[in-house]
Design a protein around this motif. Structure first.
Motif, PDB file in Angstrom:
ATOM      1  N   SER A   7      21.154   1.838  -0.147  1.00 15.55           N
ATOM      2  CA  SER A   7      19.730   2.200  -0.428  1.00 15.55           C
ATOM      3  C   SER A   7      18.569   1.901   0.551  1.00 15.55           C
ATOM      4  N   THR A   8      17.632   2.736   0.926  1.00 14.63           N
ATOM      5  CA  THR A   8      16.449   2.481   1.665  1.00 14.63           C
ATOM      6  C   THR A   8      15.136   2.799   0.837  1.00 14.63           C
ATOM      7  N   GLY A   9      14.284   2.048   1.130  1.00 12.12           N
ATOM      8  CA  GLY A   9      12.925   2.366   0.506  1.00 12.12           C
ATOM      9  C   GLY A   9      13.060   2.502  -1.010  1.00 12.12           C
ATOM     10  N   THR A  10      12.495   3.653  -1.680  1.00  7.73           N
ATOM     11  CA  THR A  10      12.620   4.055  -2.857  1.00  7.73           C
ATOM     12  C   THR A  10      13.817   4.252  -3.497  1.00  7.73           C
TER      13      THR A  10
ATOM     14  N   HIS B 183      19.837  -2.898   0.353  1.00  7.49           N
ATOM     15  CA  HIS B 183      18.419  -2.237   0.373  1.00  7.49           C
ATOM     16  C   HIS B 183      17.853  -2.696   1.716  1.00  7.49           C
ATOM     17  N   THR B 184      17.767  -1.607   2.507  1.00  8.24           N
ATOM     18  CA  THR B 184      16.894  -1.869   3.568  1.00  8.24           C
ATOM     19  C   THR B 184      15.467  -1.162   3.695  1.00  8.24           C
ATOM     20  N   CYS B 185      14.461  -1.905   4.233  1.00  8.50           N
ATOM     21  CA  CYS B 185      13.132  -1.556   4.172  1.00  8.50           C
ATOM     22  C   CYS B 185      12.614  -1.847   5.633  1.00  8.50           C
ATOM     23  N   ARG B 186      11.393  -1.188   5.883  1.00  6.94           N
ATOM     24  CA  ARG B 186      10.644  -1.726   7.101  1.00  6.94           C
ATOM     25  C   ARG B 186      10.377  -2.935   7.020  1.00  6.94           C
ATOM     26  N   GLU B 187       9.720  -3.468   6.130  1.00  9.22           N
ATOM     27  CA  GLU B 187       9.005  -5.112   6.116  1.00  9.22           C
ATOM     28  C   GLU B 187       9.665  -5.658   4.764  1.00  9.22           C
TER      29      GLU B 187
ATOM     30  N   GLY C 157      18.816   7.602  -0.023  1.00  6.22           N
ATOM     31  CA  GLY C 157      17.731   7.315   0.675  1.00  6.22           C
ATOM     32  C   GLY C 157      17.245   8.514   1.396  1.00  6.22           C
ATOM     33  N   SER C 158      16.735   8.468   2.588  1.00  7.85           N
ATOM     34  CA  SER C 158      16.256   9.529   3.209  1.00  7.85           C
ATOM     35  C   SER C 158      17.169  10.616   3.562  1.00  7.85           C
ATOM     36  N   ALA C 159      16.987  11.700   4.062  1.00  9.25           N
ATOM     37  CA  ALA C 159      18.133  12.699   4.388  1.00  9.25           C
ATOM     38  C   ALA C 159      18.848  12.148   5.491  1.00  9.25           C
ATOM     39  N   ALA C 160      18.331  11.484   6.374  1.00  7.87           N
ATOM     40  CA  ALA C 160      18.905  11.146   7.695  1.00  7.87           C
ATOM     41  C   ALA C 160      19.739   9.882   7.522  1.00  7.87           C
ATOM     42  N   MET C 161      19.429   9.160   6.648  1.00  7.59           N
ATOM     43  CA  MET C 161      20.143   8.005   6.249  1.00  7.59           C
ATOM     44  C   MET C 161      21.344   8.459   5.321  1.00  7.59           C
ATOM     45  N   LEU C 162      21.158   9.488   4.333  1.00  5.31           N
ATOM     46  CA  LEU C 162      22.316   9.904   3.667  1.00  5.31           C
ATOM     47  C   LEU C 162      23.426  10.483   4.525  1.00  5.31           C
ATOM     48  N   LYS C 163      23.018  11.285   5.423  1.00  2.83           N
ATOM     49  CA  LYS C 163      23.923  11.864   6.312  1.00  2.83           C
ATOM     50  C   LYS C 163      24.725  10.885   7.080  1.00  2.83           C
ATOM     51  N   GLU C 164      23.942  10.051   7.815  1.00  2.00           N
ATOM     52  CA  GLU C 164      24.659   8.796   8.713  1.00  2.00           C
ATOM     53  C   GLU C 164      25.742   8.081   7.641  1.00  2.00           C
ATOM     54  N   THR C 165      24.974   7.529   6.500  1.00  2.00           N
ATOM     55  CA  THR C 165      25.964   6.500   5.848  1.00  2.00           C
ATOM     56  C   THR C 165      27.181   7.229   5.054  1.00  2.00           C
TER      57      THR C 165
ATOM     58  N   VAL D 239      15.547  -5.910   6.795  1.00  2.00           N
ATOM     59  CA  VAL D 239      14.407  -5.105   7.091  1.00  2.00           C
ATOM     60  C   VAL D 239      14.517  -4.675   8.756  1.00  2.00           C
ATOM     61  N   THR D 240      13.876  -3.785   9.164  1.00  2.37           N
ATOM     62  CA  THR D 240      14.031  -2.965  10.394  1.00  2.37           C
ATOM     63  C   THR D 240      12.757  -3.183  11.185  1.00  2.37           C
ATOM     64  N   ARG D 241      11.588  -3.638  10.610  1.00  2.00           N
ATOM     65  CA  ARG D 241      10.418  -3.685  11.719  1.00  2.00           C
ATOM     66  C   ARG D 241       9.806  -5.062  11.682  1.00  2.00           C
ATOM     67  N   GLU D 242      10.521  -6.054  11.097  1.00  2.00           N
ATOM     68  CA  GLU D 242       9.741  -7.404  10.941  1.00  2.00           C
ATOM     69  C   GLU D 242      11.017  -8.417  11.154  1.00  2.00           C
TER      70      GLU D 242
ATOM     71  N   ASP E 245       0.954  -1.274  -0.120  1.00  3.65           N
ATOM     72  CA  ASP E 245       0.018  -0.139   0.013  1.00  3.65           C
ATOM     73  C   ASP E 245       0.745   1.294  -0.090  1.00  3.65           C
ATOM     74  N   ARG E 246       2.184   1.089   0.194  1.00  2.86           N
ATOM     75  CA  ARG E 246       3.047   2.328   0.003  1.00  2.86           C
ATOM     76  C   ARG E 246       3.890   2.333  -1.234  1.00  2.86           C
ATOM     77  N   LEU E 247       4.075   1.436  -2.015  1.00  2.74           N
ATOM     78  CA  LEU E 247       5.083   1.317  -3.136  1.00  2.74           C
ATOM     79  C   LEU E 247       4.682   0.861  -4.393  1.00  2.74           C
TER      80      LEU E 247
ATOM     81  N   GLY F 202      18.096  -4.980  10.530  1.00  8.58           N
ATOM     82  CA  GLY F 202      18.966  -3.936  10.910  1.00  8.58           C
ATOM     83  C   GLY F 202      19.084  -2.749  10.008  1.00  8.58           C
ATOM     84  N   ARG F 203      19.274  -1.570  10.183  1.00  8.28           N
ATOM     85  CA  ARG F 203      19.606  -0.595   9.597  1.00  8.28           C
ATOM     86  C   ARG F 203      21.021  -0.794   8.954  1.00  8.28           C
ATOM     87  N   ILE F 204      21.436  -0.314   7.651  1.00 10.13           N
ATOM     88  CA  ILE F 204      22.501  -0.502   7.083  1.00 10.13           C
ATOM     89  C   ILE F 204      23.763   0.097   7.698  1.00 10.13           C
ATOM     90  N   THR F 205      23.368   1.352   8.302  1.00 15.71           N
ATOM     91  CA  THR F 205      24.344   2.165   9.128  1.00 15.71           C
ATOM     92  C   THR F 205      24.595   1.373  10.395  1.00 15.71           C
ATOM     93  N   ASP F 206      24.028   0.573  10.876  1.00 12.38           N
ATOM     94  CA  ASP F 206      24.188  -0.355  12.085  1.00 12.38           C
ATOM     95  C   ASP F 206      25.175  -1.429  11.500  1.00 12.38           C
TER      96      ASP F 206
END
Ligand code: A2P
Length: 268
Positions: free
Chosen positions: A126-129, A154-158, A232-240, A192-195, A29-31, A201-205
Motif C-alpha cells: 500500500s501507499t498513502g490511504t 506501507h509507503t508514504c512521502r513523510e 495505491g495510486s494508478a501508477a503504483m498499482l500498475k508497477e507493482t 518513506v520516499t521524501r524524508e 494536514d493531508r490525512l 524508497g518506493r516499494i516497487t524499487d
C-alpha cells in the motif's frame, strides 16, 4: 419558510444509511480518520469498500471508501485524504462527532480473502490511504486462519503519514483477543520516499532490488507460497502488479480467485 427549505434540501435521500460520526482523528494536514455508527443490518467482508457521502448544496455526493475497520467491529472506520478543493474531502475533513454521514447500502471490492487462492505468505502492498482495506484485513482473524505470515507494506512521502499504520499495529498488539490470534504472524514494513528514515524508497524499487525480502528475512517472491494484495495510486498499482506478474503470480477476482488482487485507493 427558509428554515423549512433548508431542512428539505438537507434531508437524507431514501434508500441510503445515515450514520453518526463517533470519532475523528487528524494525522497530518493531508490525512485523517473517522469512525461512525454501523447499521445493524450492514454486512461486508473485510477489505471491501462502500460509497460514503455527504449532502452538499442539497445534493448527495458519494465517493468510494474502503472500510478500514474489520467485519466484526460494531462501528465503521475510514481513513481519508484531505484535498483542499476536493469535491467531497474538502467537506469531509470538517466532520465533527455527532455529524451525519451517508452510506449506500451495498459494499463491494476485490481485496478480500475470498479472491485469493490459498498460500502461506500474504503481502499487502500500500501507499498513502491505500492502507485502509488492509487496516480492516489485519484486524480480521480470518486473515490469520488463511495465512501463516501477513506482511503489511506501507509507503508514504513523510514519516508523519505512517502514524496510522503504527497505531494499528499497537492496537492489535494490545487487543485482548487479536493479540493472541495474530501472535507473531504480522509484520509491518513501512518506508518513506521524501524524508530521512531508516527504511527509504518506493516499494516497487525495494521489490526490484530485493531489499524488501532481505530486510524481512524471507525468500524472494514465489508463486507456490506467496500471495499479494495491492492498493495505491494508478501508477503504483500498475508497477507493482507487473512485478507480481513477472514473478509468475496471476491476478484474481471474486469469481476467479488468483494469486494477487488489486484495487485503486480513493483519490479526491
Ligand atoms: P514518491 O515520493 O517517490 O512520489 P502519493 O501521496 O503521491 O500518492 O504517494 C504516496 C507514496 O507512493 C509516495 O511515497 C510515492 O513516492 C509513492 N509512489 C508514487 N508513485 C509510485 C509508483 N509508481 N510506484 C510505487 N510507489 C509510488
Amino acid at each position: 419558510a427558509p428554515a423549512l427549505n433548508k431542512d428539505i434540501a438537507n434531508a437524507v435521500p431514501a434508500g441510503v444509511y445515515a450514520e453518526t460520526v463517533t470519532a475523528v482523528q487528524h494525522y497530518t494536514d493531508r490525512l485523517f480518520r473517522f469512525r461512525m455508527t454501523r447499521p445493524a443490518e450492514f454486512r461486508f467482508r473485510s477489505g471491501e469498500f462502500a460509497m460514503i457521502g455527504l449532502m452538499i448544496d442539497g445534493k448527495p455526493l458519494y465517493r468510494a471508501y474502503s472500510v478500514a475497520s474489520p467485519a466484526w467491529d460494531d462501528e465503521l472506520e475510514f481513513f481519508s485524504i484531505k484535498v483542499p478543493d476536493g469535491p467531497l474531502t474538502s467537506h469531509l475533513q470538517n466532520l465533527k462527532v455527532g455529524d451525519t454521514v451517508l452510506m449506500r447500502k451495498k459494499p463491494t471490492g476485490t481485496l478480500v480473502n475470498d479472491a485469493l487462492v490459498p498460500g502461506k505468505r500474504l503481502y499487502m502492498f500500500s501507499t498513502g490511504t491505500g492502507i485502509a482495506p488492509f487496516a480492516s484485513l489485519i484486524r480480521d482473524p480470518e486473515t490469520y486462519e488463511k495465512f501463516d505470515d501477513v506482511i503489511l507494506c506501507h509507503t508514504c512521502r513523510e514519516v508523519s503519514e505512517l502514524k496510522y499504520g503504527f497505531d494499528l499495529i499497537d492496537e492489535i498488539r494490545n487487543h485482548e483477543f487479536l493479540a493472541e490470534v495474530v501472535g507473531d504472524k504480522l509484520k509491518h514494513y513501512a518506508t518513506v520516499t521524501r524524508e530521512d528514515y531508516p527504511f527509504k524508497g518506493r516499494i516497487t524499487d525495494l521489490m526490484r532490488s530485493g531489499k524488501l525480502y532481505s530486510d524481512l528475512g524471507v525468500p524472494p517472491l514465489d508463486v507456490a507460497v506467496d500471495r499479494g494484495m495491492i492498493c495505491g495510486s494508478a501508477a503504483m498499482l500498475k508497477e507493482t502488479k507487473q512485478i507480481l506478474i513477472d514473478a509468475g503470480l496471476n491476478e484474481g477476482s471474486n469469481n476467479k480467485p488468483g494469486e494477487f488482487v488489486i484495487e485503486r485507493a480513493f483519490v479526491d
